[in-house]
Motif scaffolding. Structure first.
Motif, PDB file in Angstrom:
ATOM      1  N   LEU A   1       0.831  -1.203   0.000  1.00 17.28           N
ATOM      2  CA  LEU A   1       0.000   0.000   0.000  1.00 17.28           C
ATOM      3  C   LEU A   1       0.870   1.260   0.000  1.00 17.28           C
ATOM      4  O   LEU A   1       0.568   2.241  -0.691  1.00 17.28           O
ATOM      5  CB  LEU A   1      -0.928  -0.007   1.214  1.00 17.28           C
ATOM      6  N   GLU A   2       1.964   1.227   0.749  1.00 19.15           N
ATOM      7  CA  GLU A   2       2.898   2.363   0.753  1.00 19.15           C
ATOM      8  C   GLU A   2       3.531   2.545  -0.630  1.00 19.15           C
ATOM      9  O   GLU A   2       3.728   3.676  -1.098  1.00 19.15           O
ATOM     10  CB  GLU A   2       3.981   2.144   1.807  1.00 19.15           C
ATOM     11  N   LEU A   3       3.827   1.429  -1.300  1.00 14.93           N
ATOM     12  CA  LEU A   3       4.403   1.502  -2.643  1.00 14.93           C
ATOM     13  C   LEU A   3       3.433   2.164  -3.624  1.00 14.93           C
ATOM     14  O   LEU A   3       3.833   2.993  -4.454  1.00 14.93           O
ATOM     15  CB  LEU A   3       4.766   0.093  -3.122  1.00 14.93           C
ATOM     16  N   ILE A   4       2.153   1.819  -3.529  1.00 14.87           N
ATOM     17  CA  ILE A   4       1.158   2.437  -4.419  1.00 14.87           C
ATOM     18  C   ILE A   4       1.048   3.928  -4.135  1.00 14.87           C
ATOM     19  O   ILE A   4       0.925   4.749  -5.065  1.00 14.87           O
ATOM     20  CB  ILE A   4      -0.207   1.730  -4.262  1.00 14.87           C
ATOM     21  N   GLU A   5       1.115   4.313  -2.857  1.00 10.67           N
ATOM     22  CA  GLU A   5       1.075   5.739  -2.512  1.00 10.67           C
ATOM     23  C   GLU A   5       2.301   6.464  -3.091  1.00 10.67           C
ATOM     24  O   GLU A   5       2.190   7.585  -3.605  1.00 10.67           O
ATOM     25  CB  GLU A   5       1.022   5.912  -0.998  1.00 10.67           C
ATOM     26  N   GLU A   6       3.457   5.819  -3.034  1.00 10.28           N
ATOM     27  CA  GLU A   6       4.670   6.427  -3.599  1.00 10.28           C
ATOM     28  C   GLU A   6       4.545   6.564  -5.119  1.00 10.28           C
ATOM     29  O   GLU A   6       4.993   7.560  -5.701  1.00 10.28           O
ATOM     30  CB  GLU A   6       5.885   5.579  -3.238  1.00 10.28           C
ATOM     31  N   LEU A   7       3.927   5.572  -5.749  1.00  7.87           N
ATOM     32  CA  LEU A   7       3.727   5.631  -7.201  1.00  7.87           C
ATOM     33  C   LEU A   7       2.832   6.817  -7.558  1.00  7.87           C
ATOM     34  O   LEU A   7       3.105   7.548  -8.516  1.00  7.87           O
ATOM     35  CB  LEU A   7       3.105   4.318  -7.679  1.00  7.87           C
ATOM     36  N   ARG A   8       1.786   7.019  -6.790  1.00  8.06           N
ATOM     37  CA  ARG A   8       0.903   8.158  -7.059  1.00  8.06           C
ATOM     38  C   ARG A   8       1.635   9.480  -6.850  1.00  8.06           C
ATOM     39  O   ARG A   8       1.425  10.437  -7.607  1.00  8.06           O
ATOM     40  CB  ARG A   8      -0.341   8.095  -6.168  1.00  8.06           C
ATOM     41  N   ALA A   9       2.489   9.548  -5.828  1.00  8.25           N
ATOM     42  CA  ALA A   9       3.213  10.786  -5.560  1.00  8.25           C
ATOM     43  C   ALA A   9       4.107  11.179  -6.732  1.00  8.25           C
ATOM     44  O   ALA A   9       4.338  12.368  -6.979  1.00  8.25           O
ATOM     45  CB  ALA A   9       4.040  10.635  -4.285  1.00  8.25           C
ATOM     46  N   VAL A  10       4.578  10.188  -7.493  1.00  6.87           N
ATOM     47  CA  VAL A  10       5.497  10.467  -8.605  1.00  6.87           C
ATOM     48  C   VAL A  10       4.746  10.713  -9.906  1.00  6.87           C
ATOM     49  O   VAL A  10       5.048  11.661 -10.645  1.00  6.87           O
ATOM     50  CB  VAL A  10       6.498   9.298  -8.775  1.00  6.87           C
ATOM     51  N   VAL A  11       3.742   9.862 -10.230  1.00  6.52           N
ATOM     52  CA  VAL A  11       3.109   9.942 -11.549  1.00  6.52           C
ATOM     53  C   VAL A  11       1.606  10.180 -11.484  1.00  6.52           C
ATOM     54  O   VAL A  11       0.947  10.214 -12.517  1.00  6.52           O
ATOM     55  CB  VAL A  11       3.380   8.654 -12.364  1.00  6.52           C
ATOM     56  N   GLY A  12       1.041  10.325 -10.309  1.00  3.25           N
ATOM     57  CA  GLY A  12      -0.404  10.461 -10.185  1.00  3.25           C
ATOM     58  C   GLY A  12      -0.939  11.731 -10.815  1.00  3.25           C
ATOM     59  O   GLY A  12      -0.316  12.796 -10.738  1.00  3.25           O
TER      60      GLY A  12
END
Length: 576
Positions: free
Chosen positions: A213-224
């Motif tokens: 879940l933290e990884l998905i949040e990090e993904l959104r922070a970069v490309v969301g």
């Protein structure tokens, strides 16, 4: 922007990648675990005029090239989805749909393609995780993320995302959808595990899910992408008060009508009166402008009134206590020429179950990515339109029917005899003849009795019960054997199947956040009490005849002569 990040899950890296494949989709994510790779894409369009539902479609397709195979058949290409793929479509849909805002009606489609398969790590939970990641980095308003995780248990130790070999060795296999602070969905089964075992497995799944879940949040922070502003259309407060005044008192009186069709007819009459009064009061033009919202407000008032009554009075709309099961009748052997049959009635839900015995020639060939196998026991669930007093075209089974049938099959498969003990192929069919909630559990109970009526030596009887929960945060009430209205208006719907010893199958959908372990355990214990009550009713009925009918021998001339006996570990003895 191309991004690829990984995190450890179950001792292996789980990798999320975006920005390289399917770039014309609104969002796309490639999920890699071991050498299994699932590409998930998201696209959305404008709402269709006049629709009053959210048109979300989730599709899961296992490409045969992913495992180095060529499709069978004449056309040599992937065609209709297999049942296992349809089950995964439902696993994708059920946890993500409730996280969209009410009133959101844009056409939305999630497609998950298995494009590489290592025959060790299944793609279903990866599709769930990829769907969540795609939604989270997109512009759509969505209260995620969630992830899908499979839990197995070997020698008392839980395993996150076990391999196929580990699943075979496990006494439990459940798929869990987890958010940051809650369990959202559960699907699975096992070898009669306890309620505490299930709660422990859910806690293990939730803890294991946090790094992903933290990884998905990090993904959104970069490309969301920035989330679109969405405000659901709302009815003017003045109009709401008018609707409330027209329905005051009448809605509760209508909701407390016990018989389903009488209640629904009364709802229709009350709604018609309300709409005519609003039209007369507002005038033709103003009414037409707000007609959809006025109709929807009827449902909102019903939702508030019924839930308020249940939580305030600690009574249900049909007069039952929270833990009370509807009246049950069980009639084995109701059909003359079937190998086994049973009519199971619980309240206004009625299921007719049959068992048919066959030879090895009747085994179902399963052509999966892992290879070919043969299935000796299968259960089919049917939900014809007349069971709810409706008319519609008869088509093939829908996703709901396939999902309910698979749940009932999973519940009974754990207690089926081995091929050495019983050299027959077994097909159970459950026809839903009447429905007011819990029809899939009628398939489990009726199917079990029909198996016993056919003389199949099951290890122990199995029953199932559908449970619900209504909560406003401060107050809650757990409901056993829920009605259709209680399913629609409640905060949790879960079905528990099992024996007197433990659970063999479970399906759970939770619509609220922060359900505590204490409430979960209370609900599971109440479900166990309900299950034992239903088992006793099944076994107290006229004892099924331990037989294989003369008609059964017509299709099994080459099979060894079978002397049937009912072997049952349940403390209630069966007369044979």
């Amino acid at each position: 922007m191309f991004v690829r990040e990984s995190v450890m899950l179950g001792g292996k890296p789980l990798t999320l990648e975006t920005g390289r494949l399917a770039k014309q989709a609104d969002a796309s994510v490639l999920v890699t675990y071991g050498e299994t790779q699932v590409l998930v894409t998201l696209c959305h369009g404008e709402p269709r005029p006049g629709i009053d539902f959210f048109p979300l479609t989730c599709d899961f397709v296992e490409k045969t090239y992913s495992a180095g195979k060529i499709p069978g058949g004449f056309f040599k290409r992937e065609a209709r989805q297999r049942d296992a793929e349809i089950i995964t479509c439902r696993l994708m849909d059920r946890p993500v749909r409730p996280l969209f805002p009410d009133g959101f009606k844009k056409e939305t489609q999630l497609i998950a393609l298995v494009i590489s398969y290592d025959k060790e790590n299944r793609g279903d939970v990866l599709a769930m995780t990829g769907a969540s990641a795609a939604l989270h980095i997109s512009e759509l308003p969505w209260a995620g993320p969630i992830i899908g995780i499979r839990v197995g248990r070997i020698d008392g130790e839980f395993i996150a995302n076990p391999t196929l070999k580990q699943v075979e060795e496990s006494d439990m296999e459940i798929i869990v959808a987890c958010s940051r602070d809650a369990i959202v969905m559960v699907e699975g089964g096992g070898d009669e595990f306890s309620e505490k075992d299930l709660a422990d497995a859910l806690e293990f799944a939730h803890d294991s899910a946090q790094p992903v879940l933290e990884l998905i949040e990090e993904l959104r922070a970069v490309v969301g992408k920035p989330k679109m502003d969405f405000q659901a259309p709302a009815l003017d407060d003045g109009f709401k008060k008018k609707v409330s005044a027209l329905l005051k008192g009448k809605m509760l009186d209508t909701s407390l009508i016990k018989e389903k069709h009488q209640r629904y007819d009364a709802y229709d009459g009350l709604k018609k009166h309300m709409l005519e009064s609003m039209k007369s009061d507002l005038g033709e033009d103003t009414y037409k402008e707000h007609e959809g919202l006025i109709k929807a407000e009827f449902g909102n008032v019903k939702y508030d009134v019924v839930r308020g009554y249940v939580l305030g009075e600690k009574k249900r709309i049909d007069g039952r206590e929270g833990n009370q099961i509807r009246p049950i009748s069980v009639d084995p052997g109701v059909l003359a020429r079937t190998h086994g049959s049973a009519l199971f009635q619980r309240g206004e839900t009625q299921g007719l179950a049959t068992t048919t015995l066959g030879t090895s020639a009747d085994e179902q060939k399963m052509d999966a990515l892992e290879g070919q196998s043969w299935k000796r026991f299968y259960l089919h669930y049917n939900f014809p339109p007349f069971c709810v007093g409706e008319t519609r075209f008869l088509r093939g089974p829908g996703r709901r029917e396939i999902g309910h049938g698979m749940l009932a099959e999973r519940a009974l498969a754990r207690v089926m005899p081995s091929k050495e003990d019983f050299p027959y192929t077994v097909r159970v069919v459950s026809e839903t003849l009447e429905s007011n909630g819990s029809s899939s559990m009628a398939a489990v109970c009726g199917g079990c009795v029909s198996l016993m009526d056919a003389g199949v030596p099951i290890k122990t009887p199995i029953a199932g019960v559908a449970m619900g929960l209504i909560s406003d945060g401060d107050r809650y009430m757990i409901l056993s054997d829920i009605l259709g209205d209680e399913d629609h208006l409640g905060d949790m719907d879960f079905k528990v199947c099992g024996s007197a010893k433990g659970i063999t199958a479970i399906q759970m959908d939770i619509k609220i956040k922060g359900l505590s372990r204490d409430i979960m355990m209370e609900a599971l214990e109440q479900a166990r009490d309900g299950r034992l009550h239903i088992l006793d009713k099944m076994l107290d009925a006229q004892a099924p005849t331990a037989r294989i009918t003369d008609f059964g021998h017509y299709i099994t001339p080459e099979a060894p002569v079978w002397t049937p006996t009912l072997r049952c570990d349940h403390p209630v003895a069966l007369e044979t």
